[in-house]
Design a protein around this motif. Structure first.
Motif, PDB file in Angstrom:
ATOM      1  N   VAL A 118      32.434  32.155  16.900  1.00 61.56           N
ATOM      2  CA  VAL A 118      33.812  32.504  16.560  1.00 61.56           C
ATOM      3  C   VAL A 118      34.625  32.333  17.838  1.00 61.56           C
ATOM      4  O   VAL A 118      34.330  32.990  18.838  1.00 61.56           O
ATOM      5  CB  VAL A 118      33.935  33.939  16.031  1.00 61.56           C
ATOM      6  N   PRO A 119      35.618  31.455  17.862  1.00 62.02           N
ATOM      7  CA  PRO A 119      36.384  31.238  19.097  1.00 62.02           C
ATOM      8  C   PRO A 119      37.154  32.479  19.510  1.00 62.02           C
ATOM      9  O   PRO A 119      37.526  33.311  18.667  1.00 62.02           O
ATOM     10  CB  PRO A 119      37.324  30.092  18.732  1.00 62.02           C
ATOM     11  N   SER A 120      37.389  32.616  20.806  1.00 59.09           N
ATOM     12  CA  SER A 120      38.149  33.756  21.318  1.00 59.09           C
ATOM     13  C   SER A 120      39.201  33.274  22.303  1.00 59.09           C
ATOM     14  O   SER A 120      39.054  32.224  22.928  1.00 59.09           O
ATOM     15  CB  SER A 120      37.225  34.778  21.986  1.00 59.09           C
ATOM     16  N   VAL A 121      40.261  34.060  22.438  1.00 58.64           N
ATOM     17  CA  VAL A 121      41.353  33.783  23.367  1.00 58.64           C
ATOM     18  C   VAL A 121      41.612  35.037  24.185  1.00 58.64           C
ATOM     19  O   VAL A 121      41.712  36.144  23.626  1.00 58.64           O
ATOM     20  CB  VAL A 121      42.635  33.365  22.620  1.00 58.64           C
ATOM     21  N   THR A 122      41.724  34.872  25.503  1.00 61.60           N
ATOM     22  CA  THR A 122      42.016  35.987  26.414  1.00 61.60           C
ATOM     23  C   THR A 122      43.515  36.057  26.640  1.00 61.60           C
ATOM     24  O   THR A 122      44.118  35.115  27.168  1.00 61.60           O
ATOM     25  CB  THR A 122      41.275  35.812  27.740  1.00 61.60           C
ATOM     26  N   LEU A 123      44.131  37.157  26.275  1.00 64.49           N
ATOM     27  CA  LEU A 123      45.590  37.236  26.242  1.00 64.49           C
ATOM     28  C   LEU A 123      46.224  37.498  27.597  1.00 64.49           C
ATOM     29  O   LEU A 123      47.447  37.389  27.734  1.00 64.49           O
ATOM     30  CB  LEU A 123      46.025  38.310  25.236  1.00 64.49           C
ATOM     31  N   THR A 124      45.431  37.845  28.616  1.00 62.06           N
ATOM     32  CA  THR A 124      46.015  38.034  29.956  1.00 62.06           C
ATOM     33  C   THR A 124      45.998  36.753  30.785  1.00 62.06           C
ATOM     34  O   THR A 124      46.400  36.782  31.949  1.00 62.06           O
ATOM     35  CB  THR A 124      45.261  39.136  30.723  1.00 62.06           C
ATOM     36  N   ASP A 125      45.555  35.643  30.207  1.00 61.72           N
ATOM     37  CA  ASP A 125      45.599  34.370  30.941  1.00 61.72           C
ATOM     38  C   ASP A 125      47.037  34.072  31.358  1.00 61.72           C
ATOM     39  O   ASP A 125      47.959  34.118  30.533  1.00 61.72           O
ATOM     40  CB  ASP A 125      45.064  33.232  30.074  1.00 61.72           C
ATOM     41  N   GLY A 126      47.230  33.795  32.642  1.00 58.15           N
ATOM     42  CA  GLY A 126      48.563  33.523  33.168  1.00 58.15           C
ATOM     43  C   GLY A 126      49.240  34.716  33.804  1.00 58.15           C
ATOM     44  O   GLY A 126      50.325  34.587  34.383  1.00 58.15           O
ATOM     45  N   ILE A 127      48.623  35.890  33.722  1.00 61.38           N
ATOM     46  CA  ILE A 127      49.178  37.097  34.328  1.00 61.38           C
ATOM     47  C   ILE A 127      48.537  37.324  35.691  1.00 61.38           C
ATOM     48  O   ILE A 127      47.320  37.242  35.832  1.00 61.38           O
ATOM     49  CB  ILE A 127      48.943  38.323  33.422  1.00 61.38           C
ATOM     50  N   LYS A 128      49.349  37.611  36.697  1.00 64.02           N
ATOM     51  CA  LYS A 128      48.836  37.955  38.020  1.00 64.02           C
ATOM     52  C   LYS A 128      48.460  39.434  38.025  1.00 64.02           C
ATOM     53  O   LYS A 128      49.325  40.301  37.915  1.00 64.02           O
ATOM     54  CB  LYS A 128      49.872  37.678  39.103  1.00 64.02           C
ATOM     55  N   PRO A 129      47.179  39.758  38.146  1.00 67.47           N
ATOM     56  CA  PRO A 129      46.775  41.163  38.023  1.00 67.47           C
ATOM     57  C   PRO A 129      47.111  41.994  39.255  1.00 67.47           C
ATOM     58  O   PRO A 129      47.163  41.487  40.373  1.00 67.47           O
ATOM     59  CB  PRO A 129      45.261  41.076  37.822  1.00 67.47           C
ATOM     60  N   VAL A 130      47.317  43.276  39.027  1.00 70.29           N
ATOM     61  CA  VAL A 130      47.408  44.265  40.090  1.00 70.29           C
ATOM     62  C   VAL A 130      45.982  44.708  40.414  1.00 70.29           C
ATOM     63  O   VAL A 130      45.178  44.948  39.522  1.00 70.29           O
ATOM     64  CB  VAL A 130      48.253  45.472  39.648  1.00 70.29           C
ATOM     65  N   SER A 131      45.673  44.823  41.687  1.00 73.43           N
ATOM     66  CA  SER A 131      44.325  45.224  42.091  1.00 73.43           C
ATOM     67  C   SER A 131      44.180  46.740  42.115  1.00 73.43           C
ATOM     68  O   SER A 131      45.105  47.455  42.524  1.00 73.43           O
ATOM     69  CB  SER A 131      43.988  44.668  43.477  1.00 73.43           C
ATOM     70  N   ILE A 132      43.025  47.217  41.680  1.00 71.45           N
ATOM     71  CA  ILE A 132      42.702  48.639  41.792  1.00 71.45           C
ATOM     72  C   ILE A 132      42.469  48.955  43.266  1.00 71.45           C
ATOM     73  O   ILE A 132      41.835  48.194  43.979  1.00 71.45           O
ATOM     74  CB  ILE A 132      41.447  48.959  40.961  1.00 71.45           C
ATOM     75  N   ARG A 133      42.962  50.088  43.715  1.00 73.27           N
ATOM     76  CA  ARG A 133      42.985  50.341  45.159  1.00 73.27           C
ATOM     77  C   ARG A 133      41.955  51.355  45.644  1.00 73.27           C
ATOM     78  O   ARG A 133      41.903  51.651  46.841  1.00 73.27           O
ATOM     79  CB  ARG A 133      44.384  50.807  45.583  1.00 73.27           C
ATOM     80  N   SER A 134      41.113  51.894  44.749  1.00 72.86           N
ATOM     81  CA  SER A 134      40.226  52.962  45.216  1.00 72.86           C
ATOM     82  C   SER A 134      38.912  52.989  44.457  1.00 72.86           C
ATOM     83  O   SER A 134      38.751  52.358  43.410  1.00 72.86           O
ATOM     84  CB  SER A 134      40.923  54.327  45.066  1.00 72.86           C
ATOM     85  N   ASP A 135      37.982  53.730  45.003  1.00 75.97           N
ATOM     86  CA  ASP A 135      36.680  54.012  44.408  1.00 75.97           C
ATOM     87  C   ASP A 135      35.865  52.742  44.199  1.00 75.97           C
ATOM     88  O   ASP A 135      36.114  51.731  44.837  1.00 75.97           O
ATOM     89  CB  ASP A 135      36.850  54.802  43.097  1.00 75.97           C
ATOM     90  N   ALA A 136      34.892  52.806  43.305  1.00 75.02           N
ATOM     91  CA  ALA A 136      33.961  51.688  43.118  1.00 75.02           C
ATOM     92  C   ALA A 136      34.647  50.445  42.578  1.00 75.02           C
ATOM     93  O   ALA A 136      34.105  49.340  42.692  1.00 75.02           O
ATOM     94  CB  ALA A 136      32.849  52.106  42.169  1.00 75.02           C
ATOM     95  N   TYR A 137      35.834  50.601  42.012  1.00 74.34           N
ATOM     96  CA  TYR A 137      36.547  49.469  41.425  1.00 74.34           C
ATOM     97  C   TYR A 137      37.545  48.830  42.391  1.00 74.34           C
ATOM     98  O   TYR A 137      38.299  47.940  41.998  1.00 74.34           O
ATOM     99  CB  TYR A 137      37.285  49.920  40.167  1.00 74.34           C
ATOM    100  N   LYS A 138      37.565  49.281  43.622  1.00 76.12           N
ATOM    101  CA  LYS A 138      38.545  48.787  44.584  1.00 76.12           C
ATOM    102  C   LYS A 138      38.511  47.263  44.680  1.00 76.12           C
ATOM    103  O   LYS A 138      37.459  46.658  44.841  1.00 76.12           O
ATOM    104  CB  LYS A 138      38.289  49.393  45.967  1.00 76.12           C
ATOM    105  N   GLY A 139      39.687  46.648  44.564  1.00 77.42           N
ATOM    106  CA  GLY A 139      39.809  45.206  44.655  1.00 77.42           C
ATOM    107  C   GLY A 139      39.693  44.474  43.334  1.00 77.42           C
ATOM    108  O   GLY A 139      40.058  43.301  43.232  1.00 77.42           O
ATOM    109  N   LYS A 140      39.185  45.157  42.302  1.00 76.16           N
ATOM    110  CA  LYS A 140      39.084  44.529  40.990  1.00 76.16           C
ATOM    111  C   LYS A 140      40.435  44.615  40.270  1.00 76.16           C
ATOM    112  O   LYS A 140      41.296  45.416  40.609  1.00 76.16           O
ATOM    113  CB  LYS A 140      37.994  45.204  40.157  1.00 76.16           C
ATOM    114  N   ALA A 141      40.584  43.774  39.253  1.00 72.33           N
ATOM    115  CA  ALA A 141      41.848  43.728  38.518  1.00 72.33           C
ATOM    116  C   ALA A 141      42.034  44.977  37.669  1.00 72.33           C
ATOM    117  O   ALA A 141      41.109  45.427  36.982  1.00 72.33           O
ATOM    118  CB  ALA A 141      41.882  42.496  37.628  1.00 72.33           C
ATOM    119  N   ASN A 142      43.221  45.555  37.733  1.00 75.42           N
ATOM    120  CA  ASN A 142      43.568  46.618  36.801  1.00 75.42           C
ATOM    121  C   ASN A 142      43.793  45.969  35.436  1.00 75.42           C
ATOM    122  O   ASN A 142      44.632  45.078  35.307  1.00 75.42           O
ATOM    123  CB  ASN A 142      44.834  47.344  37.260  1.00 75.42           C
ATOM    124  N   PRO A 143      43.061  46.388  34.411  1.00 77.74           N
ATOM    125  CA  PRO A 143      43.133  45.659  33.142  1.00 77.74           C
ATOM    126  C   PRO A 143      44.314  46.001  32.248  1.00 77.74           C
ATOM    127  O   PRO A 143      44.546  45.328  31.249  1.00 77.74           O
ATOM    128  CB  PRO A 143      41.823  46.055  32.445  1.00 77.74           C
TER     129      PRO A 143
END
Length: 301
Positions: free
Chosen positions: A102-127
């Motif tokens: 079943v095909p899928s489409v990611t709806l945040t394609d083209g969005i510049k993410p804000v990075s998480i700034r703390s804890d184990a998720y630091k540097g990852k994209a805020n979803p």
């Protein structure tokens, strides 16, 4: 023309068990979304041309959702799946792998993410990119393109609905900007359980503090997290703190009590309510959250 919010909600949030039945009818193609906010956006673009179904129900916690065998069985009648991406749906890759072709489409394609700034998720994209109305316009465009590809004969309907819905989003963005600009300079701080408001605070010029960055493992906040937020609330004399509708509020209520602030109420982020609740649509979610923030922090509606 786009239907009323109540009709849209009834259309897009019917049980995922109806997918197979809808597909077998042959009348309309069925599109799955991973959660209710995407379903509402998608239904606004689809109008009456497609069936739109949310895998998760109103009020569900999306990050760590545990899909069931019946979810997989029922989803096999779908023609397309829309997901958020940016690491939000931790279960989605496994779901699609087991589901099959079943095909899928990611709806945040083209969005510049804000990075998480703390804890184990630091540097990852805020979803939580949909919490910016400006980002929501990207979601709508990605939905429009996906629907035109899926059902070219409906392109005129999808294009018109996307334009109309985008105009509604732009109008609300302008309204929220004006409302949140009324917050006093020394009270422009949003304190929440989850760090889900980074895009909203960025857009409207607020600072952000939270107990944990992502609703994945945390439940009520660790003693260290609670103490850190208490210290910030005290130091900055923040008058009110908030929590999200899909997690326990006890940790933030403790922050309010010990820091001398008030608990300002519940904010909605990861899920809509049903038609009888306060946020049956994406646009009402943004307005309800803004009203709650203004009431807690002393702004004007």
């Amino acid at each position: 023309m786009i239907s009323s919010p109540r009709i849209l909600l009834m259309a897009c949030l019917f049980a995922v068990g109806d997918v197979a039945q809808a597909a077998q009818s042959g009348e309309k193609k069925t599109v799955l979304t991973t959660f209710t906010i995407l379903a509402d956006m998608a239904q606004n673009v689809a109008g009456d041309r497609l069936n739109v179904v949310s895998i998760t129900k109103p009020g569900a916690e999306i990050h760590g959702y545990q899909f069931t065998p019946s979810d997989l069985v029922n989803a096999r009648g779908a023609s397309l799946i829309l997901n958020n991406g940016l690491g939000l749906e931790l279960w989605f890759e496994k779901f699609t792998r087991q589901l099959g072709k079943v095909p899928s489409v990611t709806l945040t394609d083209g969005i510049k993410p804000v990075s998480i700034r703390s804890d184990a998720y630091k540097g990852k994209a805020n979803p939580h990119a949909w919490m910016s109305p400006k980002n929501a316009l990207v979601y709508v465009e990605n939905i429009r393109k996906a629907f035109v590809k899926l059902d070219p004969a409906g392109a005129k309907i999808f294009n018109a609905n996307a334009r109309q819905y985008s105009d509604q989003i732009r109008a609300l963005d302008a309204k929220l900007s004006k409302q949140l600009a009324s917050l006093p300079r020394n009270q422009r701080a949003l304190v929440t359980c989850e760090g889900a408001f980074s895009y909203l605070t960025r857009d409207y010029g607020l600072s952000e503090h939270y107990l944990w960055p992502v609703n994945a493992e945390e439940g009520q906040g660790t003693p260290r997290q609670i103490k850190a937020v208490i210290d910030v609330v005290r130091a900055e004399k923040i008058p009110a703190v908030f929590c999200e509708s899909t997690v326990p509020t006890r940790g933030m209520e403790q922050v309010a009590k010990e820091a001398g602030a008030k608990f300002g109420g519940v904010l909605y982020v990861d899920s809509l309510t049903d038609a009888r609740g306060p946020v049956p649509t994406y646009l009402t979610l943004l307005q309800k959250d803004t009203d709650t923030i203004l009431k807690g922090l002393g702004g004007q509606k």
